[in-house]
Design a protein around this motif. Structure first.
Motif, PDB file in Angstrom:
ATOM      1  N   ASN A 100      43.522 -39.297 -43.344  1.00 57.38           N
ATOM      2  CA  ASN A 100      43.770 -38.402 -44.482  1.00 57.38           C
ATOM      3  C   ASN A 100      42.805 -38.514 -45.646  1.00 57.38           C
ATOM      4  O   ASN A 100      43.172 -38.264 -46.795  1.00 57.38           O
ATOM      5  CB  ASN A 100      45.209 -38.552 -44.983  1.00 57.38           C
ATOM      6  N   ALA A 101      41.553 -38.886 -45.362  1.00 57.24           N
ATOM      7  CA  ALA A 101      40.539 -38.793 -46.410  1.00 57.24           C
ATOM      8  C   ALA A 101      40.367 -37.309 -46.735  1.00 57.24           C
ATOM      9  O   ALA A 101      40.351 -36.467 -45.835  1.00 57.24           O
ATOM     10  CB  ALA A 101      39.217 -39.388 -45.928  1.00 57.24           C
ATOM     11  N   LYS A 102      40.255 -36.981 -48.007  1.00 51.17           N
ATOM     12  CA  LYS A 102      40.059 -35.584 -48.399  1.00 51.17           C
ATOM     13  C   LYS A 102      38.573 -35.268 -48.264  1.00 51.17           C
ATOM     14  O   LYS A 102      37.751 -35.730 -49.056  1.00 51.17           O
ATOM     15  CB  LYS A 102      40.520 -35.354 -49.837  1.00 51.17           C
ATOM     16  N   ILE A 103      38.225 -34.479 -47.267  1.00 46.85           N
ATOM     17  CA  ILE A 103      36.828 -34.140 -47.015  1.00 46.85           C
ATOM     18  C   ILE A 103      36.394 -33.104 -48.049  1.00 46.85           C
ATOM     19  O   ILE A 103      36.986 -32.033 -48.169  1.00 46.85           O
ATOM     20  CB  ILE A 103      36.636 -33.593 -45.581  1.00 46.85           C
ATOM     21  N   VAL A 104      35.351 -33.431 -48.816  1.00 46.94           N
ATOM     22  CA  VAL A 104      34.844 -32.504 -49.831  1.00 46.94           C
ATOM     23  C   VAL A 104      33.527 -31.864 -49.397  1.00 46.94           C
ATOM     24  O   VAL A 104      33.153 -30.816 -49.922  1.00 46.94           O
ATOM     25  CB  VAL A 104      34.713 -33.174 -51.218  1.00 46.94           C
ATOM     26  N   MET A 105      32.831 -32.483 -48.464  1.00 45.86           N
ATOM     27  CA  MET A 105      31.624 -31.909 -47.848  1.00 45.86           C
ATOM     28  C   MET A 105      31.671 -32.293 -46.375  1.00 45.86           C
ATOM     29  O   MET A 105      31.457 -33.453 -46.028  1.00 45.86           O
ATOM     30  CB  MET A 105      30.352 -32.428 -48.516  1.00 45.86           C
ATOM     31  N   PRO A 106      31.997 -31.327 -45.492  1.00 50.24           N
ATOM     32  CA  PRO A 106      32.140 -31.632 -44.067  1.00 50.24           C
ATOM     33  C   PRO A 106      30.846 -32.200 -43.465  1.00 50.24           C
ATOM     34  O   PRO A 106      29.752 -31.988 -43.988  1.00 50.24           O
ATOM     35  CB  PRO A 106      32.472 -30.283 -43.433  1.00 50.24           C
ATOM     36  N   ILE A 107      30.997 -32.869 -42.359  1.00 48.72           N
ATOM     37  CA  ILE A 107      29.853 -33.470 -41.684  1.00 48.72           C
ATOM     38  C   ILE A 107      28.852 -32.388 -41.298  1.00 48.72           C
ATOM     39  O   ILE A 107      29.222 -31.299 -40.866  1.00 48.72           O
ATOM     40  CB  ILE A 107      30.310 -34.297 -40.460  1.00 48.72           C
ATOM     41  N   LYS A 108      27.577 -32.695 -41.524  1.00 47.46           N
ATOM     42  CA  LYS A 108      26.525 -31.726 -41.191  1.00 47.46           C
ATOM     43  C   LYS A 108      25.186 -32.449 -41.087  1.00 47.46           C
ATOM     44  O   LYS A 108      25.007 -33.552 -41.595  1.00 47.46           O
ATOM     45  CB  LYS A 108      26.441 -30.623 -42.236  1.00 47.46           C
ATOM     46  N   ASP A 109      24.252 -31.791 -40.433  1.00 45.55           N
ATOM     47  CA  ASP A 109      22.873 -32.267 -40.374  1.00 45.55           C
ATOM     48  C   ASP A 109      22.176 -31.829 -41.645  1.00 45.55           C
ATOM     49  O   ASP A 109      22.314 -30.682 -42.075  1.00 45.55           O
ATOM     50  CB  ASP A 109      22.149 -31.685 -39.150  1.00 45.55           C
ATOM     51  N   GLU A 110      21.448 -32.747 -42.265  1.00 44.25           N
ATOM     52  CA  GLU A 110      20.756 -32.454 -43.518  1.00 44.25           C
ATOM     53  C   GLU A 110      19.324 -32.009 -43.264  1.00 44.25           C
ATOM     54  O   GLU A 110      18.687 -32.461 -42.317  1.00 44.25           O
ATOM     55  CB  GLU A 110      20.742 -33.703 -44.416  1.00 44.25           C
ATOM     56  N   ASP A 111      18.783 -31.139 -44.129  1.00 52.59           N
ATOM     57  CA  ASP A 111      17.409 -30.658 -44.009  1.00 52.59           C
ATOM     58  C   ASP A 111      16.395 -31.794 -44.131  1.00 52.59           C
ATOM     59  O   ASP A 111      15.329 -31.744 -43.536  1.00 52.59           O
ATOM     60  CB  ASP A 111      17.105 -29.601 -45.081  1.00 52.59           C
ATOM     61  N   TYR A 112      16.711 -32.805 -44.910  1.00 52.20           N
ATOM     62  CA  TYR A 112      15.795 -33.922 -45.145  1.00 52.20           C
ATOM     63  C   TYR A 112      15.934 -35.018 -44.088  1.00 52.20           C
ATOM     64  O   TYR A 112      15.298 -36.060 -44.171  1.00 52.20           O
ATOM     65  CB  TYR A 112      16.008 -34.507 -46.543  1.00 52.20           C
ATOM     66  N   GLY A 113      16.792 -34.794 -43.098  1.00 52.53           N
ATOM     67  CA  GLY A 113      17.015 -35.769 -42.037  1.00 52.53           C
ATOM     68  C   GLY A 113      18.372 -36.422 -42.169  1.00 52.53           C
ATOM     69  O   GLY A 113      18.949 -36.483 -43.254  1.00 52.53           O
TER      70      GLY A 113
END
Length: 136
Positions: A100-113
């Protein structure tokens, strides 16, 4: 030879509940927990890999306590948010969601790696986890 590093320090209204969440949901290990005579957590050291955080019960009586505020006292905002390097980020993310961590930015691949996500704990602190490492 001296050793240098950074250790984020946080205060919580319910430090015991925070420690439980940080261990179960985010993978920290409670190394040392020191209590006052009333049983409140005055100082705790939690480890994540080779990194540490320190935390204690929020209070505004000490010199340090007068300088800090918890997110609840400043409209839920954070002025800093620690980032931790995690190799198995997808598994870490799934565990955080399960607990139950409140996800504020879902997992994703970043442009900078790298790949990562951000979440809030029950008292509103923002935590960042990802595979990106400035060390490599």
């Amino acid at each position: 030879m001296s050793k240098h590093g950074a250790i984020p320090t946080l205060a919580y209204r319910n430090a015991d509940k925070a420690i439980e969440f940080l261990v179960k949901a985010l993978g920290f290990e409670a190394k040392n927990v020191y209590r006052d005579d009333d049983g409140h957590v005055m100082h705790a050291e939690l480890q994540f890999g080779e990194a540490f955080i320190m935390l204690g019960t929020a209070e505004n009586k000490s010199d340090f306590g007068q300088l800090t505020r918890i997110p609840e006292e400043v409209g839920g905002h954070n002025t800093q948010s620690p980032y931790f390097i995690v190799e198995e980020i997808d598994n870490h993310y799934k565990n955080a969601v399960t607990h139950n961590a409140k996800i504020v930015m879902p997992i994703k691949d970043e442009d900078y790696g790298g790949r990562g996500y951000s979440c809030k704990d029950p008292e509103g602190y923002i935590w960042n986890f990802g595979t990106y490492s400035p060390y490599s």
